[in-house]
Design a protein around this motif. Structure first.
Motif, PDB file in Angstrom:
ATOM      1  N   PHE A 406       2.313  12.338   6.824  1.00 35.65           N
ATOM      2  CA  PHE A 406       3.058  13.524   6.584  1.00 35.65           C
ATOM      3  C   PHE A 406       3.250  13.873   5.060  1.00 35.65           C
ATOM      4  O   PHE A 406       3.926  13.036   4.600  1.00 35.65           O
ATOM      5  N   PRO A 408       4.847  15.428   1.897  1.00 32.09           N
ATOM      6  CA  PRO A 408       6.132  16.153   1.689  1.00 32.09           C
ATOM      7  C   PRO A 408       5.795  17.674   1.221  1.00 32.09           C
ATOM      8  O   PRO A 408       6.502  18.529   1.451  1.00 32.09           O
ATOM      9  N   THR A 409       4.802  17.854   0.589  1.00 30.84           N
ATOM     10  CA  THR A 409       4.264  19.197  -0.205  1.00 30.84           C
ATOM     11  C   THR A 409       3.916  20.034   0.873  1.00 30.84           C
ATOM     12  O   THR A 409       3.750  21.241   0.747  1.00 30.84           O
ATOM     13  N   TYR A 411       5.475  20.334   4.119  1.00 25.89           N
ATOM     14  CA  TYR A 411       6.573  20.720   4.935  1.00 25.89           C
ATOM     15  C   TYR A 411       6.579  22.134   5.201  1.00 25.89           C
ATOM     16  O   TYR A 411       6.994  22.535   6.352  1.00 25.89           O
ATOM     17  N   PRO A 412       6.390  23.235   4.205  1.00 26.42           N
ATOM     18  CA  PRO A 412       6.706  24.531   4.456  1.00 26.42           C
ATOM     19  C   PRO A 412       5.578  24.826   5.623  1.00 26.42           C
ATOM     20  O   PRO A 412       5.630  25.950   6.471  1.00 26.42           O
ATOM     21  N   TYR A 413       4.472  24.271   5.448  1.00 27.87           N
ATOM     22  CA  TYR A 413       3.173  24.679   6.418  1.00 27.87           C
ATOM     23  C   TYR A 413       3.541  24.237   7.702  1.00 27.87           C
ATOM     24  O   TYR A 413       3.415  25.014   8.895  1.00 27.87           O
ATOM     25  N   TYR A 414       4.094  22.784   7.820  1.00 26.53           N
ATOM     26  CA  TYR A 414       4.599  22.421   8.928  1.00 26.53           C
ATOM     27  C   TYR A 414       5.583  23.393   9.860  1.00 26.53           C
ATOM     28  O   TYR A 414       5.551  23.617  10.987  1.00 26.53           O
ATOM     29  N   GLY A 415       6.481  23.611   9.094  1.00 23.17           N
ATOM     30  CA  GLY A 415       7.859  24.612   9.350  1.00 23.17           C
ATOM     31  C   GLY A 415       7.119  25.897  10.044  1.00 23.17           C
ATOM     32  O   GLY A 415       7.682  26.396  10.861  1.00 23.17           O
TER      33      GLY A 415
END
Length: 435
Positions: A406, A408-409, A411-415
């Motif tokens: 995972f 960190p950069t 995270y917006p795409y995961y969200g």
């Protein structure tokens, strides 16, 4: 019986062979001195004694001796060559201009001195080294402003020059106070040869002409364009000294007092001896000779050198640099040694830090580019031998199982993905059960 004789002969000669030029002891040891006349051995004895006192083995021969030779079957007998034979028209034995140039190309050193009687042979050798003497065979350097004052006014061909090259490595750290006496012919540097340097220059008022005839046209060589003494360091680190004056090395000029025209100071002794010895120190690698050892690189926190690096690895690079003092290797201390991490072009350029004990080191991150890189150190400094170091190392990308699960950069795409799934689920529920 014959085998025993050969064996004991080799044992006897071995100590002398060990004193020859070698990477671990780079000072030249055996020097061939070619003379026009054995009288030069006496008239220039102070210069020769200064070499012998420093451990050099001088072999004096006439330049036209039919038995002289520089090498046999590719093995050279001498470490350096001094040509104090300005009038020689043809060398004896197996020596010719090509042999002298091959001697330099093989990494050996050369001192060449000419004068007003300089032959075409000596001029040709100098030309091949990047130095062009005045084409007029009767021309000498004349200076009506920077001449040496004497009891009888002459033709101002005895020059008192103090325009030295600004390099403590070449002319020594001890300042040469007295002017240097010069009487000889002028030369210029070939502009296409970037390796030639003026060690002693003429003053702006100097010119090259025949002192016994009137000038019908402006002289071709004038001013600071005239070089009196030049030095060359070849790309193979062989060193050459070319002087337009044989008298510059003579006992008479060594002991002579000097006063430059226009100066109230008269020196009891000229700067010729100090200047000549300092230049010979440099030419014969007693000063300014560098070596690099223990070139190492490894990952930060490790000691072993890896077979390859991965992109974004942190690594350390180090090298030890020493300078030959004439007797032993001493740490070389400076702040301008750089290393390149190179592939087609330098991706990383770092100045190495030093511990003042000869060790240079730095640390950096491997760039995010994979391929075959090189650690390169190309060190070139006025008066010093060139260091050219390179070490090849491949750089690979991350393997499929080395990436973070995972990032960190991301995270917006995961969200956004999960929010879209949640929205679609809610939309489906609403669409199916809404009347």
């Amino acid at each position: 019986m014959s085998k025993s004789v050969v064996f004991f002969t080799l044992i006897a000669v071995l100590p002398f062979l060990c004193r020859a030029f070698s990477p671990e002891h780079p000072t030249d040891r055996k020097i061939l001195v070619l003379l026009d006349d054995f009288a030069i051995k006496s008239s220039h004895s102070l210069f020769f004694k200064s070499l012998q006192s420093r451990g050099f083995d001088l072999d004096f021969k006439l330049a036209d001796d039919p038995k002289i030779s520089l090498q046999r079957y590719g093995r050279y007998f001498y470490d350096a060559l001094i040509l104090f034979a300005p009038t020689i028209e043809r060398f004896g034995g197996s020596i010719d201009p090509a042999a002298v140039l091959d001697f330099v190309d093989s990494g050996h050193d050369l001192i060449l001195a000419a004068d007003s009687n300089g032959s075409e042979l000596i001029r040709a050798i100098a030309t091949e080294c990047g130095v062009d003497f005045d084409e007029d065979p009767a021309a000498v350097v004349i200076d009506h402003t920077g001449y040496a004052v004497s009891e009888t006014e002459g033709d101002h061909t005895l020059i008192a020059s103090d325009d030295l090259i600004k390099s403590d490595v070449i002319v020594g750290s001890r300042k040469i106070e007295a002017p240097i006496l010069f009487q000889g012919i002028a030369h210029t540097l070939n502009p296409a040869n970037s390796l030639v340097l003026k060690a002693l220059s003429a003053s702006p008022s100097a010119y090259s002409a025949n002192p016994k005839s009137k000038l019908s046209s402006p002289p071709q060589l004038t001013g600071s364009a005239i070089s009196l003494v030049s030095v060359i360091q070849a790309r193979n680190n062989a060193r050459i000294l070319i002087s337009g004056s044989l008298s510059l090395f003579s006992n008479r000029f060594f002991k002579s007092g000097v006063q430059k025209a226009g100066s109230p100071t008269r020196y009891a002794k000229s700067g010729n001896e100090q200047f000549s010895i300092a230049l010979s120190n440099w030419v014969f690698h007693e000063r300014g000779h560098l070596k690099a050892v223990n070139v190492r690189h490894h990952k930060v926190g490790e000691a072993d050198e890896p077979a390859m690096y991965r992109i974004n690895d942190e690594l350390e690079y180090s090298v030890e640099i020493y300078e030959w003092s004439g007797k032993a290797w001493e740490p070389y201390v400076t702040d301008d040694v750089q290393v390149q991490f190179y592939m087609m072009s330098p991706y990383v350029l770092k100045t190495l830090s030093t511990d003042n004990k000869g060790r240079y080191h730095t640390a950096f991150k491997v760039p995010d580019v994979y391929g075959v890189f090189q650690f390169k150190v190309e060190y070139q400094k006025l008066g010093y031998t060139t260091l050219s170091l390179s070490k090849q190392i491949p750089v690979r990308p991350f393997r499929h199982n080395e990436y973070e699960r995972f990032i960190p950069t991301a995270y917006p795409y995961y969200g956004s993905a999960f929010s879209m799934m949640a929205g679609f689920f809610i939309f489906t529920i609403v669409h199916l059960y809404n009347k």
